[in-house]
Design a protein around this motif. Structure first.
Motif, mmCIF file in Angstrom:
data_model
loop_
_atom_site.group_PDB
_atom_site.id
_atom_site.type_symbol
_atom_site.label_atom_id
_atom_site.label_comp_id
_atom_site.label_asym_id
_atom_site.label_seq_id
_atom_site.Cartn_x
_atom_site.Cartn_y
_atom_site.Cartn_z
ATOM 1 N N PHE A 13 4.660 -1.178 9.485
ATOM 2 C CA PHE A 13 4.988 0.063 9.311
ATOM 3 C C PHE A 13 5.832 -0.142 7.592
ATOM 4 O O PHE A 13 5.486 0.710 6.827
ATOM 5 N N LEU A 14 6.947 -0.957 8.055
ATOM 6 C CA LEU A 14 8.146 -1.112 6.862
ATOM 7 C C LEU A 14 7.157 -1.715 5.675
ATOM 8 O O LEU A 14 7.615 -1.517 4.483
ATOM 9 N N GLY A 15 6.111 -2.475 5.909
ATOM 10 C CA GLY A 15 5.573 -3.364 4.747
ATOM 11 C C GLY A 15 4.845 -2.729 3.811
ATOM 12 O O GLY A 15 4.679 -3.110 2.778
ATOM 13 N N PHE A 16 4.556 -1.240 4.326
ATOM 14 C CA PHE A 16 3.909 -0.140 3.155
ATOM 15 C C PHE A 16 5.094 0.256 2.263
ATOM 16 O O PHE A 16 4.706 0.966 1.232
ATOM 17 N N GLY A 17 6.302 0.237 2.601
ATOM 18 C CA GLY A 17 7.491 0.834 1.810
ATOM 19 C C GLY A 17 8.315 -0.188 0.830
ATOM 20 O O GLY A 17 9.247 0.010 0.804
ATOM 21 N N VAL A 18 7.620 -1.457 0.668
ATOM 22 C CA VAL A 18 8.691 -2.153 0.188
ATOM 23 C C VAL A 18 8.021 -2.957 -1.160
ATOM 24 O O VAL A 18 8.579 -3.697 -1.752
ATOM 25 N N TRP A 19 6.926 -2.358 -1.634
ATOM 26 C CA TRP A 19 6.118 -2.989 -2.606
ATOM 27 C C TRP A 19 6.885 -3.295 -3.944
ATOM 28 O O TRP A 19 6.746 -4.030 -4.874
ATOM 29 N N VAL A 20 7.748 -2.397 -4.274
ATOM 30 C CA VAL A 20 8.464 -2.193 -5.553
ATOM 31 C C VAL A 20 9.423 -3.652 -5.754
ATOM 32 O O VAL A 20 9.758 -3.779 -6.634
#
Lengths: 353, 600
Positions: free
Chosen positions: B294-301
């Motif tokens: 889940f968190l993996g989608f919120g760290v791309w930046v």
């Protein structure tokens, strides 16, 4: 499976070796202290980055030692022995799980606080900074001193102890501007403007280069930053504003200046030399390649492909692709510039300071 | 005469065998196809890596031209990520998941075969750039505007776009197929929380694939339009240069977890088996995996901290990135607790699984370092990041996959791999790996940028580059030994029983290698680690009559045909659009044939 080779000692060595090197790296000269090292500090920006890193590094060493230590200990201590009973089938322990979920959360919160404050302080625009505009090109750097009204290439000059704003963009592809001794990196992006704020704390020559892959010659896109005392810097500015040194008549340099504009060489088709005018009134104002007004003053050629010596400059003009294959400057054969003319041209360009 | 007939028959048999492999819809055969194809590509990627390391061994090297070097490092990344690591995980998805959930095959057997052939053709399309001297040379990230037709004219950029586009179809199809398989085809009694951990981590992987890959598809489609049809998606004046990076990393960061989660799953099988203990904190490992996904989608930046998005985005993404270290840390501690108090057998599989925990921890720690944005202003695009990502992808993903190879090889081939050779392989790999990648941290401190084909001699880069190059050759030797061990063990390894390692999960209940139908009777699951429970806790009768009706999917050549149509469509964009037209016709015909193919 009792016949498996014993390899305890190997495990200890194999895992301790990187551990030891890591600790050594923190303490001594295995790394760091080189011309482009992040721990050789001469700017406030780079210093705040390193100051954030050091405590995180030691925290990491502690965690590293604990985890690897537990791992090695477990493998040695709980190694199966002949006639061992089946171990207790332990499925977990909620208290333990909750504890080791909270523990890393606390550690990370401790790291996060100084991280956030450092992000904010690095982004803060200082009062009345000295502004230098940077444009990234494939594969060289253009530095513009807009208020002073001149441009230069690949070597940036700034005053010491004076907040500087580097205002950046790119003309073609993305580049990244980074001089590890002085400041952290920022990308140069076509169609956007980015900024770095920093204050150089020492005078001297500092190394940097492009850090975002930008094509064939990404590797040879170096630059230098010359940090001067304020009065010395003012002198440099004044001399740049005066334009190029005009060679004495009837010298080899004067001859070289003619070659610069001559058909065959036609250096002025791509390069500018501020104030240089040919006999027929042609001016050298093109901006395809770096401005050469102070070329003789620069330590590097071809954005760091070569050291700036007359011999290297000669080789560079004859064939820039020998040391920097794929770059945009064409080669000049003897039919375009004779050996004699080339000597004169090199003498002229080297005299520009 | 009789001889000729015999020879003819033998030849017929050979063709029959080949035809069987081409048209197979048996998940085990497809798994082996994936395994050996990905292994071949792994060596292609390894060869490219040795080229890179050889070039960088000394300063001012002229062994490779900058053009060729840039193709080498770009293709090394593309081959390793898309053609070696992901498909090697897919080999285990294919072979092991149906066996672990007690199924006879996957939900969509023909789609499974299709995934493999698209992978093979996409891989060949991507690599064939070398034949035309136009392999992609823009970095695996393909940043705009460097990837535009203006700054990368010619076919190399098109090989990048179309190669990845075709491969993405394979991955999406496989992700969907296995997602449905796991949700719908588990044996009776196998609730989600009784699934083996490898199945759980794979399930999360498939969700990530289905959500992340479309972003790459869109980015590649836009880039294809920009390059070939003069659109302006990524133009600095009319579009957005940074848009590419957002689209790419919204795919690219979950991709990291797509690569690592299957290995998390593998070692969560290997560590308990060889500790003779259940996985410690099963539900915490499951939920930390879900949290990572889940968190993996919120760290791309965090791949874009130096783009200049501003202090607020950097603070937010820095915080979320650090947050993701919590579930990861929980996993590492649970693996340690699994070993604790166990009865540990240090087989080669176990050595690699234990080393995984150690090496991945190093990659995790350095990851937290550059999650701190100001430190990333230094480490970004230096060799420090190269060190970090290899500790995650080699020390993590690859060590896990190798553990899986040694662990499940007896199931696949009915023979053990040589433990003696395995041990030498392990030590060569561990030492070579650390020798190669640990010094890159030092090079990062000294400010060496990544993706440079040469460096000057007075920057202090010589020593550690030389050490890294020597390490790379040691590592290469280790990997070559693994292949030797594989081939030797297939021919003459010690025979393995059904339950090769005193296993805990139900793939060890069936024969090694399993019969075509996997299980004589569909197992009834009563517990987590059901097979262990059956062996040591339940005293009831084990032999049950075989099922009377066993349904197995028939073979089909249509998936191959459909894949070939997609290959032509992709190649057409690179060479001539007429080819795309033919490909489109083949694809359409194959789709209809697929729909109307009689199903026995």
């Amino acid at each position: 499976m009792a016949d498996l080779i014993r390899c305890r000692r190997g495990i200890v060595l194999g895992t301790l070796a990187p551990l030891l090197t890591l600790v050594l790296a923190g303490c001594s000269g295995i790394t760091g202290g080189e011309v482009q090292s992040a721990n050789e500090l001469a700017g406030d920006n780079a210093r705040s980055i390193w100051n954030l890193f050091v405590p995180i590094f030691w925290l990491s060493v502690v965690i590293f030692v604990l985890v690897q230590g537990a791992l090695i200990y477990a493998v040695i201590k709980f190694r199966a022995k002949e006639g061992d009973p089946i171990p207790a089938q332990l499925h977990g322990n909620t208290k333990v799980e909750v504890a080791w979920t909270i523990a890393p959360a606390i550690i990370l919160a401790v790291i996060l606080v100084p991280t956030i404050t450092t992000i904010a302080s690095l982004a803060e625009e200082p009062d009345d900074p000295y502004v230098v505009d940077v444009v990234g090109h494939q594969w060289w750097w253009e530095f513009e001193y807009e208020d002073e009204g001149f441009k230069t290439g690949n070597v940036m000059h700034i005053p010491v102890d004076q907040p500087v704003e580097v205002r950046m963009t790119a003309s073609d592809v993305i580049h990244s501007f980074y001089a590890p001794n002085l400041f952290g990196k920022q990308d140069l992006i076509p169609g956007r403007t980015t900024h770095i704020y920093f204050t150089a704390e020492e005078t001297g020559e500092f190394y940097g280069q492009c850090y975002e892959f930008c094509g064939v010659q990404h590797a040879n896109m170096h630059f230098r930053i010359m940090v001067h005392e304020q009065d010395e810097f003012d002198e440099w500015i004044a001399s740049q504003q005066e334009g190029a040194i005009e060679p004495e008549p009837d010298t080899i340099e004067a001859e070289g200046k003619e070659v610069f504009f001559q058909q065959g060489a036609a250096c002025h088709a791509c390069h500018a030399i501020d104030g240089a005018v040919a006999e027929d009134g042609t001016e050298a104002v093109a901006e395809v390649g770096p401005n050469l007004t102070n070329l003789g003053d620069r330590p590097i050629l071809g954005a760091g492909s070569l050291e700036n010596t007359p011999e290297n400059l000669r080789d560079w003009i004859r064939d820039p692709h020998e040391s920097k294959p794929g770059n945009e400057m064409p080669a000049f054969s003897e039919s375009q510039i004779s050996d004699e003319d080339l000597d004169a041209l090199v003498a002229y360009l080297s005299s520009l300071r | 005469m009789a001889q000729a007939v015999a020879a003819n028959e033998e030849q017929m048999d050979r063709w029959a065998v080949i035809w069987d492999w081409i048209t197979t819809s048996d998940h085990k055969k497809i798994g082996l196809l994936y395994f050996w194809t990905s292994m071949a590509f792994f060596f292609v990627g390894g060869f490219l890596a040795l080229g890179v390391r050889s070039q960088l061994a000394v300063p001012n090297s002229t062994m490779l031209s900058p053009e060729v070097y840039n193709q080498f490092f770009t293709m090394h990344a593309l081959v390793m990520i898309f053609l070696a690591l992901m498909p090697m995980s897919a080999a285990f998805f294919n072979y092991i998941i149906p066996l672990q959930i007690g199924a006879r095959d996957v939900a969509f057997p023909r789609l499974n075969s299709f995934s493999y052939w698209v992978y093979l053709f996409g891989g060949l399309l991507l690599c064939s750039g070398f034949l035309f001297g136009a392999a992609p040379d823009i970095g695996w990230t393909g940043y705009a505007t460097l990837s535009s037709a203006q700054y990368t004219p010619g076919q190399s950029g098109d090989f990048y776009v179309m190669g990845l586009q075709v491969l993405g179809i394979s991955t999406l199809a496989a992700g969907l197929n296995f997602f449905v398989t796991i949700l719908n085809m588990r044996a009776p009694g196998m609730s989600l929380m009784r699934m083996p951990m490898f199945v759980w981590m794979s399930l999360i992987t498939f969700v990530l694939i289905m959500l992340a890959f479309p972003s790459l598809t869109i980015a590649l489609f836009a880039l294809m339009m920009d390059r070939n049809f003069d659109t302006v998606f990524f133009s600095p004046t009319d579009g957005s240069v940074v848009m590419w990076q957002h689209l790419f990393w919204i795919f690219g960061h979950p991709e990291v977890y797509i690569l690592i989660l299957p290995s998390f799953g593998i070692i969560s099988e290997v560590l308990p088996t060889f500790s003779r203990k259940p996985l410690f904190g099963y539900s915490f490992v499951v939920f930390s995996g879900i949290a990572i996904g889940f968190l993996g989608f919120g760290v791309w930046v965090h791949h874009m901290f130096t783009v200049g998005l501003g202090p607020i985005p950097n603070m937010v993404f820095s915080s979320v990135t650090m947050l993701i270290a919590i579930p990861t840390g929980v996993k590492i501690l649970n693996w340690l607790a699994t070993l604790w108090g166990g009865s540990i057998r240090l087989t080669t599989a176990m050595l690699f699984a234990v080393a995984f925990v150690g090496m991945f921890t190093i990659g995790g720690i350095s990851g937290v370092m550059h999650a701190a944005v100001p430190i990333d202003y230094w480490q970004h695009d230096t060799y420090f990041v190269v060190a970090h990502l290899h500790y995650v992808l080699f020390g993590g993903t690859m060590f896990g996959l190798i553990a899986g190879i040694y662990y499940w090889f007896p199931k696949m081939y009915g023979r053990y791999m040589s433990e003696g050779l395995g041990r030498i392989h392990f030590w060569l790999t561990l030492i070579g790996f650390n020798l190669t990648f640990f010094p890159m941290h030092f090079l990062g401190v000294d400010g060496m940028p990544r993706r440079i084909y040469t460096y000057p001699s007075d920057y202090g880069y010589e020593l550690w580059n030389m050490v890294a190059t020597i390490g790379a050759y040691v590592l290469g030797l280790g990997m070559a030994l693994m292949v030797f061990n594989l081939i030797k063990s297939i021919r003459s390894g010690a025979p393995a029983p059904a339950d090769a390692w005193d296993g805990r999960t139900i793939e060890w209940t069936t024969t090694s290698p399993p019969a075509k139908h996997n299980f004589d009777h569909i197992p009834q699951i009563r517990a987590r680690d059901d097979f262990w429970d059956e062996k040591y806790n339940r005293k009831e009768e084990k032999d049950k009559p075989a099922d009377e009706h066993i349904h197995l999917p028939p073979g089909s050549y249509i998936p191959l045909l459909l894949s070939f149509g997609l290959l032509l469509m992709g190649a057409g964009v690179i060479f001539t659009l007429w080819l795309s037209l033919i490909g489109g016709i083949v694809t359409t015909v194959a789709l209809f044939a697929w729909a109307f193919e009689p199903n026995d």
